[in-house]
Design a protein around this motif. Structure first.
Motif, PDB file in Angstrom:
ATOM      1  N   ARG A 163       0.691  -0.997   0.001  1.00 52.22           N
ATOM      2  CA  ARG A 163       0.042  -0.087   0.220  1.00 52.22           C
ATOM      3  C   ARG A 163       0.889   1.270   0.087  1.00 52.22           C
ATOM      4  NH1 ARG A 163      -4.276   1.334  -2.177  1.00 52.22           N
ATOM      5  NH2 ARG A 163      -2.884   3.134  -2.875  1.00 52.22           N
ATOM      6  N   ARG A 164       2.184   1.176   0.746  1.00 55.78           N
ATOM      7  CA  ARG A 164       2.971   2.352   0.770  1.00 55.78           C
ATOM      8  C   ARG A 164       3.677   2.461  -0.497  1.00 55.78           C
ATOM      9  NH1 ARG A 164       4.611   3.824   6.164  1.00 55.78           N
ATOM     10  NH2 ARG A 164       5.460   5.512   5.150  1.00 55.78           N
ATOM     11  N   ALA A 165       3.859   1.407  -1.234  1.00 58.42           N
ATOM     12  CA  ALA A 165       4.366   1.511  -2.663  1.00 58.42           C
ATOM     13  C   ALA A 165       3.462   2.112  -3.601  1.00 58.42           C
ATOM     14  CB  ALA A 165       4.964  -0.060  -3.061  1.00 58.42           C
ATOM     15  N   LEU A 166       2.173   1.807  -3.436  1.00 59.68           N
ATOM     16  CA  LEU A 166       1.206   2.558  -4.478  1.00 59.68           C
ATOM     17  C   LEU A 166       0.682   4.104  -4.102  1.00 59.68           C
ATOM     18  CD1 LEU A 166      -1.747  -0.263  -4.594  1.00 59.68           C
ATOM     19  CD2 LEU A 166      -0.341   1.034  -6.460  1.00 59.68           C
ATOM     20  N   ASP A 167       1.073   4.328  -2.660  1.00 61.39           N
ATOM     21  CA  ASP A 167       0.891   5.698  -2.284  1.00 61.39           C
ATOM     22  C   ASP A 167       2.098   6.591  -3.115  1.00 61.39           C
ATOM     23  OD1 ASP A 167      -1.017   5.217  -0.505  1.00 61.39           O
ATOM     24  OD2 ASP A 167       0.380   5.204   1.032  1.00 61.39           O
ATOM     25  N   VAL A 168       3.553   5.835  -3.050  1.00 66.63           N
ATOM     26  CA  VAL A 168       4.724   6.636  -3.876  1.00 66.63           C
ATOM     27  C   VAL A 168       4.355   6.866  -5.366  1.00 66.63           C
ATOM     28  CG1 VAL A 168       7.202   6.296  -4.447  1.00 66.63           C
ATOM     29  CG2 VAL A 168       6.195   5.644  -2.009  1.00 66.63           C
ATOM     30  N   TYR A 169       3.672   5.703  -6.071  1.00 66.95           N
ATOM     31  CA  TYR A 169       3.252   5.860  -7.371  1.00 66.95           C
ATOM     32  C   TYR A 169       2.217   6.798  -7.493  1.00 66.95           C
ATOM     33  CZ  TYR A 169       1.138   5.038 -11.726  1.00 66.95           C
ATOM     34  OH  TYR A 169       0.588   5.526 -13.006  1.00 66.95           O
ATOM     35  N   GLU A 170       1.329   6.798  -6.610  1.00 67.27           N
ATOM     36  CA  GLU A 170       0.178   7.896  -6.823  1.00 67.27           C
ATOM     37  C   GLU A 170       0.799   9.359  -6.659  1.00 67.27           C
ATOM     38  OE1 GLU A 170      -2.544   6.583  -4.074  1.00 67.27           O
ATOM     39  OE2 GLU A 170      -3.296   4.943  -5.374  1.00 67.27           O
ATOM     40  N   ALA A 171       1.438   9.436  -5.710  1.00 65.17           N
ATOM     41  CA  ALA A 171       2.237  10.934  -5.765  1.00 65.17           C
ATOM     42  C   ALA A 171       2.900  11.400  -7.081  1.00 65.17           C
ATOM     43  CB  ALA A 171       2.960  10.969  -4.469  1.00 65.17           C
ATOM     44  N   TYR A 172       3.675  10.371  -7.331  1.00 63.38           N
ATOM     45  CA  TYR A 172       4.436  10.695  -8.625  1.00 63.38           C
ATOM     46  C   TYR A 172       3.579  10.846  -9.823  1.00 63.38           C
ATOM     47  CZ  TYR A 172       7.047   9.123 -12.694  1.00 63.38           C
ATOM     48  OH  TYR A 172       7.747   9.031 -14.173  1.00 63.38           O
ATOM     49  N   GLU A 173       2.408  10.028  -9.795  1.00 63.11           N
ATOM     50  CA  GLU A 173       1.602  10.241 -10.858  1.00 63.11           C
ATOM     51  C   GLU A 173       1.097  11.608 -10.931  1.00 63.11           C
ATOM     52  OE1 GLU A 173      -1.869   7.568 -13.120  1.00 63.11           O
ATOM     53  OE2 GLU A 173      -2.142   8.068 -10.884  1.00 63.11           O
ATOM     54  N   ARG A 174       0.665  12.115  -9.798  1.00 69.75           N
ATOM     55  CA  ARG A 174       0.042  13.320  -9.901  1.00 69.75           C
ATOM     56  C   ARG A 174       1.092  14.527 -10.291  1.00 69.75           C
ATOM     57  NH1 ARG A 174      -2.175  11.085  -5.029  1.00 69.75           N
ATOM     58  NH2 ARG A 174      -0.488  12.215  -3.643  1.00 69.75           N
ATOM     59  N   ALA A 175       2.298  14.387  -9.809  1.00 67.01           N
ATOM     60  CA  ALA A 175       3.254  15.412  -9.853  1.00 67.01           C
ATOM     61  C   ALA A 175       3.564  15.418 -11.676  1.00 67.01           C
ATOM     62  CB  ALA A 175       4.586  14.988  -9.270  1.00 67.01           C
ATOM     63  N   VAL A 176       3.640  14.266 -12.256  1.00 68.44           N
ATOM     64  CA  VAL A 176       3.959  14.271 -13.506  1.00 68.44           C
ATOM     65  C   VAL A 176       2.958  14.643 -14.464  1.00 68.44           C
ATOM     66  CG1 VAL A 176       5.976  12.458 -13.330  1.00 68.44           C
ATOM     67  CG2 VAL A 176       3.396  11.883 -13.711  1.00 68.44           C
ATOM     68  N   ALA A 177       1.676  14.419 -13.994  1.00 69.20           N
ATOM     69  CA  ALA A 177       0.519  14.921 -14.615  1.00 69.20           C
ATOM     70  C   ALA A 177       0.401  16.460 -14.525  1.00 69.20           C
ATOM     71  CB  ALA A 177      -0.753  14.299 -14.008  1.00 69.20           C
ATOM     72  N   ALA A 178       0.584  17.003 -13.588  1.00 73.50           N
ATOM     73  CA  ALA A 178       0.606  18.452 -13.371  1.00 73.50           C
ATOM     74  C   ALA A 178       1.737  19.177 -14.120  1.00 73.50           C
ATOM     75  CB  ALA A 178       1.056  18.555 -11.925  1.00 73.50           C
ATOM     76  N   ARG A 179       2.720  18.427 -14.625  1.00 75.44           N
ATOM     77  CA  ARG A 179       3.944  19.091 -15.462  1.00 75.44           C
ATOM     78  C   ARG A 179       3.639  18.427 -16.986  1.00 75.44           C
ATOM     79  NH1 ARG A 179       9.477  17.605 -12.459  1.00 75.44           N
ATOM     80  NH2 ARG A 179      10.187  17.806 -14.578  1.00 75.44           N
ATOM     81  N   GLY A 180       2.377  17.805 -17.342  1.00 75.12           N
ATOM     82  CA  GLY A 180       2.022  17.846 -18.571  1.00 75.12           C
ATOM     83  C   GLY A 180       2.716  16.431 -19.153  1.00 75.12           C
ATOM     84  N   GLU A 181       3.731  15.552 -18.276  1.00 77.44           N
ATOM     85  CA  GLU A 181       4.378  14.497 -18.646  1.00 77.44           C
ATOM     86  C   GLU A 181       3.590  13.336 -18.567  1.00 77.44           C
ATOM     87  OE1 GLU A 181       7.918  15.165 -16.619  1.00 77.44           O
ATOM     88  OE2 GLU A 181       8.423  17.057 -17.375  1.00 77.44           O
ATOM     89  N   GLU A 182       4.327  12.026 -18.940  1.00 72.99           N
ATOM     90  CA  GLU A 182       3.937  10.677 -18.922  1.00 72.99           C
ATOM     91  C   GLU A 182       4.630  10.122 -17.945  1.00 72.99           C
ATOM     92  OE1 GLU A 182       3.804   9.008 -22.734  1.00 72.99           O
ATOM     93  OE2 GLU A 182       2.062  10.349 -23.782  1.00 72.99           O
ATOM     94  N   VAL A 183       3.849   8.980 -17.454  1.00 73.55           N
ATOM     95  CA  VAL A 183       4.494   8.039 -16.300  1.00 73.55           C
ATOM     96  C   VAL A 183       5.642   7.256 -16.879  1.00 73.55           C
ATOM     97  CG1 VAL A 183       4.083   6.006 -14.732  1.00 73.55           C
ATOM     98  CG2 VAL A 183       2.497   7.981 -14.834  1.00 73.55           C
ATOM     99  N   ALA A 184       6.731   6.974 -16.459  1.00 69.49           N
ATOM    100  CA  ALA A 184       7.852   6.316 -16.966  1.00 69.49           C
ATOM    101  C   ALA A 184       7.270   4.864 -17.154  1.00 69.49           C
ATOM    102  CB  ALA A 184       8.826   6.397 -16.031  1.00 69.49           C
ATOM    103  N   PRO A 185       7.560   4.180 -18.255  1.00 69.42           N
ATOM    104  CA  PRO A 185       7.201   2.976 -18.472  1.00 69.42           C
ATOM    105  C   PRO A 185       7.658   1.737 -17.356  1.00 69.42           C
ATOM    106  CG  PRO A 185       8.136   3.610 -20.444  1.00 69.42           C
ATOM    107  CD  PRO A 185       8.420   4.563 -19.444  1.00 69.42           C
ATOM    108  N   GLU A 186       8.725   1.891 -16.680  1.00 73.70           N
ATOM    109  CA  GLU A 186       9.005   0.916 -15.767  1.00 73.70           C
ATOM    110  C   GLU A 186       8.358   1.080 -14.556  1.00 73.70           C
ATOM    111  OE1 GLU A 186      11.171  -1.533 -15.288  1.00 73.70           O
ATOM    112  OE2 GLU A 186      11.273  -1.480 -17.525  1.00 73.70           O
ATOM    113  N   ILE A 187       7.949   2.460 -14.223  1.00 71.40           N
ATOM    114  CA  ILE A 187       7.123   2.843 -13.005  1.00 71.40           C
ATOM    115  C   ILE A 187       5.813   2.266 -13.105  1.00 71.40           C
ATOM    116  CG2 ILE A 187       6.233   4.765 -11.491  1.00 71.40           C
ATOM    117  CD1 ILE A 187       8.866   6.209 -12.246  1.00 71.40           C
TER     118      ILE A 187
END
Length: 536
Positions: free
Chosen positions: A498-522
Motif C-alpha cells: 500500500r505504501r508503494a502504491l502511495d509513492v506511485y500515486e504521488a508521482y503520477e499526480r506530479a508528472v501529470a501536473a507537469r504535462g508529462e507521462e509516467v515512465a514505463p518501468e514505474i
C-alpha cells in the motif's frame, strides 16, 4: 581638526605638521599650521572618488558658533569623559553621522554599550552592534591590521597618505565606539593599543579619558572641552528617541516597493536519521580532506566549524563571496567576483574590498584564526580561499571517490556519511544567479551517490534504509525515475505494498501536473502492485 565658520562659510584645516606651501585654491597661514579655503574658491573635480578622511565627523560648535570637525582616525583614540547619559548621546551622534556619511560608506562602525534602536538594520556591513567588547575589538583588529601593514609596506607614514599612494584600495578604517565605562583593564588596554597611533586603520571612541585626546565635560552644563587643545565645544548629541526616529526615517526611505506577486518560500523538511546499523567506517583521514570551516551548500547556505553546529549568519554579500570562492577554486579573481556578485556592474573598488574584509571576519568568527596569515590573502587580484575552508560538496565527492575502492558493506557505510551532508536542494533559498550553473551538476552527483547507497541497502535487505535514502534524493531531484522505482521496490519487498502504491500515486499526480507521462518501468511496477493488492 577642521573649523567651518558660518558667517562666511570659510573652512580652516589645522594640520598636525606645518606645511608652508598650500595647494591652490588653499591658502597657508600661521606658518603653514592652518590652511584656509574661502567659500568662493574655485574647485575642480579630477574625476577620482578618493576620500582621504572617511572617519571625518562633526564634533559640535565652538564659542564663536564655528562648526568643529575632527578626523577620528587621525586622533586614533578619543575619550568621552562626562555624565554616562551624555556620553551615550555623543556616541549615538557620532555613530549616526558615520552611518549616513557618504565618506564613511565603506567603513566598519563597531559599537558597544548603547542600543542603536534599529539604526543597525540599515546596513549590516557598515554598522555592527557587538555582543561583547572582545568581539568588537577582534573585528576591529582584523580590519585595521592590513591597513597598518600597508602603511608600513608603502612607507606612507599614515593611512591618509596611503590613500593617495594606492587610491584603488580605499583603506577604510574600523571605527570602534564603546559607550560603556565598565571595561576590564585588559579590554581598556586593547582599546588603547588599537588607537594609540592615529592614521593606522583604526579610530576608537570610548567612555572615560584617553592618552592623547579627551572630550571632557566643562562648565556651564552643555559645554565640553577638547583636550589637549583646550577648545571649548558644545557637542552634537542624540537622545534615544531621536535615534529611534532617525532609524525609522531611514528604514522608510530605503524600503523596497511591495511586490504583490511575491511567492512564499517552500519550507524544507529536515533530513531524517537512518535507523539501521552499519559496519564501523574507515578512518576519517581516508574519506575526507582536513578542514577547519565548511561552507554548506547542499541545502540553505551557511558556514560551520568542525563541530558542525549551525551558527547565526546573515545571508548577505560576505556569505555569498565565501560560497562563491569555495565553489570557484583556481579561477577566482576580483574581476570575476564582481561579475558574479554584482553582475558585472561598475562598482567602486572599495566595495569589493569591504566585502572581502567582511568575509575574512565571517570566517574568523565561525572557525577562529586561520593557520596562515588570512583566510583570504590581502592585496591580490587572485582571490584564493584557504584550503582549510571546504564545502559539503567537496566532502561528499571525496567520500564517493573513496567508496569506489571498497566492498559493498564498507561502501554503504562511507556513502551513508555523505547522505548526512544532504539537507536539501543545492543553494536552496539563495537568490544568487551565479549559483544556477552549479545546482544541476551538484544535484546529479548527490542523487547518483544516493542511488548507489539505496541500491546497496536494498541488496542487503535494509528496506527502510533504502526508502529513507531514496526520500532524501527525491527532495533534491523530485520525480527522479530510478529513485521513485527503487522506493516502490523497497516498500514492496518489506511487505508494504500500500505504501508503494502511495509513492506511485504521488508521482503520477506530479508528472501529470507537469504535462508529462509516467515512465514505463514505474507503470509496470504499479500494474504489478494493483494485481497483488486485494480490492474491497
Amino acid at each position: 581638526m577642521i573649523l567651518r565658520h558660518p558667517e562666511d562659510s570659510r573652512i580652516e584645516v589645522f594640520l598636525a605638521e606645518p606645511v608652508e606651501t598650500a595647494y591652490v585654491p588653499w591658502e597657508a597661514r600661521a606658518g603653514g599650521t592652518i590652511w584656509t579655503l574661502t567659500a568662493d574658491a574655485p574647485l575642480t573635480d579630477d574625476g577620482t572618488a578618493l576620500v582621504p578622511c572617511p572617519a571625518l565627523v562633526q564634533m559640535g560648535t565652538t564659542d564663536d558658533e564655528a562648526e568643529l570637525f575632527v578626523d577620528l582616525e587621525a586622533l586614533g583614540i578619543l575619550g568621552l569623559d562626562g555624565n554616562p547619559e551624555a556620553v551615550r548621546q555623543i556616541a549615538r551622534a557620532l555613530t549616526a553621522t558615520l552611518v549616513v556619511s557618504p565618506a564613511a560608506a565603506y567603513c566598519r562602525v563597531l559599537t558597544y554599550g548603547f542600543d542603536p534602536l534599529g539604526l543597525d538594520t540599515q546596513d549590516r556591513l557598515r554598522l555592527v552592534v557587538g555582543r561583547s567588547v572582545d568581539a568588537v575589538l577582534s573585528e576591529a583588529e582584523s580590519t585595521a591590521g592590513p591597513v597598518a601593514e600597508a602603511v608600513d609596506a608603502e612607507a606612507a607614514g599614515s593611512s591618509f597618505r596611503l590613500r593617495g599612494l594606492v587610491p584603488e584600495e580605499g583603506w577604510e578604517p574600523a571605527v570602534v565606539i564603546v559607550a560603556a565605562g565598565d571595561l576590564s583593564p585588559e579590554e581598556d588596554e586593547r582599546l588603547t593599543s588599537l588607537g594609540v597611533e592615529g592614521g593606522r586603520g583604526a579610530a576608537v571612541v570610548k567612555a572615560g579619558t584617553a592618552p592623547r585626546w579627551t572630550l571632557a565635560a566643562d562648565e556651564p552644563p552643555g559645554w565640553w572641552r577638547l583636550n589637549p587643545l583646550g577648545v571649548r565645544v558644545r557637542p552634537v548629541g542624540i537622545a534615544a528617541e531621536e535615534l529611534k526616529e532617525l532609524a525609522g526615517y531611514l528604514a522608510e526611505a530605503d524600503a523596497a516597493p511591495v511586490d504583490v506577486a511575491v511567492v512564499e518560500p517552500v519550507a524544507t523538511s529536515p533530513n531524517g536519521h537512518v535507523g539501521h546499523v552499519q559496519p564501523d567506517p574507515p578512518p576519517a583521514a581516508a574519506r575526507e580532506p582536513e578542514w577547519q570551516a565548511m561552507v554548506r551548500v547542499l541545502g540553505p547556505v551557511d558556514i560551520v566549524d568542525s563541530s558542525r553546529v549551525p551558527q547565526p549568519v546573515d545571508r548577505n554579500q560576505p556569505l555569498e563571496l565565501v560560497a562563491w570562492l569555495a565553489t570557484n577554486r583556481g579561477r577566482a579573481t576580483r574581476t570575476r567576483a564582481i561579475d558574479a556578485l554584482w553582475s558585472g556592474r561598475a562598482i567602486d573598488p572599495r566595495s569589493i574590498r569591504n566585502v572581502i574584509t567582511s568575509a575574512r571576519i565571517l570566517l574568523r568568527n565561525v572557525a577562529g584564526d586561520p593557520p596562515n596569515e588570512q583566510w583570504i590573502p590581502h592585496r591580490q587580484q587572485e582571490l584564493e580561499l584557504d584550503p582549510l575552508v571546504v564545502t559539503d560538496v567537496d566532502l561528499l565527492r571525496a567520500r564517493i571517490a573513496y567508496a569506489r575502492q571498497l566492498g559493498p558493506d564498507e561502501r554503504a557505510a562511507v556513502l551513508a556519511e555523505g547522505l548526512e551532508l544532504v539537507r536539501g536542494i543545492p543553494f536552496e533559498g539563495s537568490p544568487w544567479l551565479w549559483a544556477d550553473d552549479l545546482v544541476s551538476d551538484m544535484s546529479v552527483d548527490v542523487v547518483d551517490m544516493i542511488l548507489d547507497l539505496a541500491q546497496l541497502r536494498l541488496q542487503a535487505g535494509d528496506m527502510r534504509g533504502a526508502v529513507e535514502a531514496a526520500g532524501v534524493g527525491l527532495r533534491v531531484i523530485p520525480l527522479h525515475e530510478q529513485l521513485t522505482e527503487l522506493s516502490m521496490q523497497a516498500w514492496t519487498a518489506s511487505g508494504e505494498r500500500r505504501r508503494a502504491l502511495d509513492v506511485y500515486e504521488a508521482y503520477e499526480r506530479a508528472v501529470a501536473a507537469r504535462g508529462e507521462e509516467v515512465a514505463p518501468e514505474i507503470a509496470r511496477l504499479r500494474n504489478e502492485l494493483l494485481r497483488a493488492v486485494p480490492h474491497d
